[in-house]
Write a protein that holds these residues in place. Structure first.
Motif, mmCIF file in Angstrom:
data_model
loop_
_atom_site.group_PDB
_atom_site.id
_atom_site.type_symbol
_atom_site.label_atom_id
_atom_site.label_comp_id
_atom_site.label_asym_id
_atom_site.label_seq_id
_atom_site.Cartn_x
_atom_site.Cartn_y
_atom_site.Cartn_z
ATOM 1 N N UNK A 44 0.878 -1.163 0.000
ATOM 2 C CA UNK A 44 0.000 0.000 0.000
ATOM 3 C C UNK A 44 0.912 1.208 0.000
ATOM 4 N N UNK A 45 0.726 2.125 -0.952
ATOM 5 C CA UNK A 45 1.540 3.334 -1.019
ATOM 6 C C UNK A 45 1.005 4.367 -0.030
ATOM 7 N N UNK A 46 1.896 4.825 0.856
ATOM 8 C CA UNK A 46 1.530 5.831 1.858
ATOM 9 C C UNK A 46 1.845 7.243 1.392
ATOM 10 N N UNK A 47 2.847 7.372 0.504
ATOM 11 C CA UNK A 47 3.312 8.673 0.024
ATOM 12 C C UNK A 47 4.150 8.432 -1.220
ATOM 13 N N UNK A 48 4.089 9.366 -2.162
ATOM 14 C CA UNK A 48 4.904 9.261 -3.364
ATOM 15 C C UNK A 48 5.256 10.663 -3.843
ATOM 16 N N UNK A 49 6.438 10.782 -4.437
ATOM 17 C CA UNK A 49 6.882 12.071 -4.958
ATOM 18 C C UNK A 49 7.847 11.830 -6.115
ATOM 19 N N UNK A 50 7.760 12.654 -7.171
ATOM 20 C CA UNK A 50 8.690 12.471 -8.284
ATOM 21 C C UNK A 50 10.126 12.850 -7.915
ATOM 22 N N UNK A 100 -4.707 6.703 10.662
ATOM 23 C CA UNK A 100 -3.904 7.537 11.567
ATOM 24 C C UNK A 100 -2.415 7.400 11.275
ATOM 25 N N UNK A 101 -1.972 6.181 10.964
ATOM 26 C CA UNK A 101 -0.554 5.976 10.671
ATOM 27 C C UNK A 101 -0.132 6.756 9.428
ATOM 28 N N UNK A 102 -0.928 6.680 8.365
ATOM 29 C CA UNK A 102 -0.603 7.409 7.138
ATOM 30 C C UNK A 102 -0.617 8.916 7.396
ATOM 31 N N UNK A 103 -1.594 9.382 8.144
ATOM 32 C CA UNK A 103 -1.708 10.805 8.461
ATOM 33 C C UNK A 103 -0.514 11.287 9.282
ATOM 34 N N UNK A 104 -0.127 10.504 10.303
ATOM 35 C CA UNK A 104 1.022 10.848 11.144
ATOM 36 C C UNK A 104 2.312 10.909 10.302
ATOM 37 N N UNK A 115 6.592 18.823 0.158
ATOM 38 C CA UNK A 115 5.209 18.993 -0.284
ATOM 39 C C UNK A 115 4.508 17.653 -0.433
ATOM 40 N N UNK A 116 3.235 17.641 -0.038
ATOM 41 C CA UNK A 116 2.394 16.460 -0.211
ATOM 42 C C UNK A 116 1.482 16.675 -1.407
ATOM 43 N N UNK A 117 1.448 15.714 -2.293
ATOM 44 C CA UNK A 117 0.476 15.763 -3.391
ATOM 45 C C UNK A 117 -0.915 15.626 -2.786
ATOM 46 N N UNK A 118 -1.907 16.196 -3.451
ATOM 47 C CA UNK A 118 -3.294 16.145 -2.973
ATOM 48 C C UNK A 118 -3.730 14.734 -2.580
ATOM 49 N N UNK A 119 -3.360 13.743 -3.389
ATOM 50 C CA UNK A 119 -3.845 12.384 -3.160
ATOM 51 C C UNK A 119 -3.290 11.731 -1.894
ATOM 52 N N UNK A 120 -2.237 12.330 -1.286
ATOM 53 C CA UNK A 120 -1.678 11.766 -0.051
ATOM 54 C C UNK A 120 -2.046 12.568 1.192
ATOM 55 N N UNK A 121 -2.834 13.620 1.020
ATOM 56 C CA UNK A 121 -3.340 14.360 2.184
ATOM 57 C C UNK A 121 -4.382 13.491 2.865
#
Length: 183
Positions: A44-50, A100-104, A115-121
């Motif tokens: 499961x992807x929690x965060x991604x960035x180019x 909660x884990x992803x948010x933390x 920066x967080x992409x919209x989809x990871x907020x």
């Protein structure tokens, strides 16, 4: 093929094998082989960035892992996003602990000035585990039928968290949840 980095949540061996079984059936039927070809691992992807400096994330990920016990997961839904990627996924029943884990984790990333992409907020994030990408439109119904044979729900635990560079997928580092020792 896109390039970048992703923070991924990995499963216990039994759950990982259930997802790999789906990948392999789809590959044998020549519906989708991309996840195998890019050497991905069920996650499961929690965060991604180019663009990211892996060293900036290592202490955040290690600290987050040490504070979080393994997360129970139950994949109960098959889905598809409305985009040109023709991807299919298994979605876990959302749990407070997973959300909660992803948010933390993302709050800690934001504090580092990343920066967080919209989809990871937190308010937009949709947890899912990809099982097929670039499925030909004419074979989407067949792919759904194959996945229905999985006998959902499939359950297990998220056990590790890691940073990967893609594509192809190359793990940079990973840590076991609930443990400060590298996985």
């Amino acid at each position: 093929m896109s390039q970048g980095y992703a923070i991924e949540l990995y499963f216990d061996p039994a759950l990982e094998n259930q997802v790999l079984k789906a990948w392999n059936v789809l590959a044998r039927r020549q519906i989708s082989t991309q996840l195998i070809e890019i050497e991905s691992r069920p996650h499961i992807t929690l965060f991604s960035s180019p663009i990211i400096e892996p060293a900036k994330l290592e202490s955040i990920i290690k600290s987050s892992a040490s504070k979080q016990e393994p997360l129970p997961l139950s994949f109960s839904t098959i889905g598809s996003f409305c985009n040109d990627n023709n991807a299919l996924f298994l979605a876990p029943t959302p749990s407070v602990s997973l959300l909660q884990f992803q948010s933390m984790l993302c709050e800690a990333i934001k504090k580092e000035g990343i920066d967080l992409a919209e989809e990871y907020r937190a308010e937009n994030w949709i947890p899912y585990c990809a099982v097929a990408q670039e499925v030909p439109k004419t074979r989407m119904a067949e792919a759904f039928c194959v996945l229905r044979e999985l006998k959902l729900p499939v359950s297990g635990y998220a056990m590790d968290i890691g940073l990967v560079e893609y594509s192809p997928v190359r793990e940079q580092f990973s840590f076991a949840l609930g443990n400060s020792v590298e996985a």
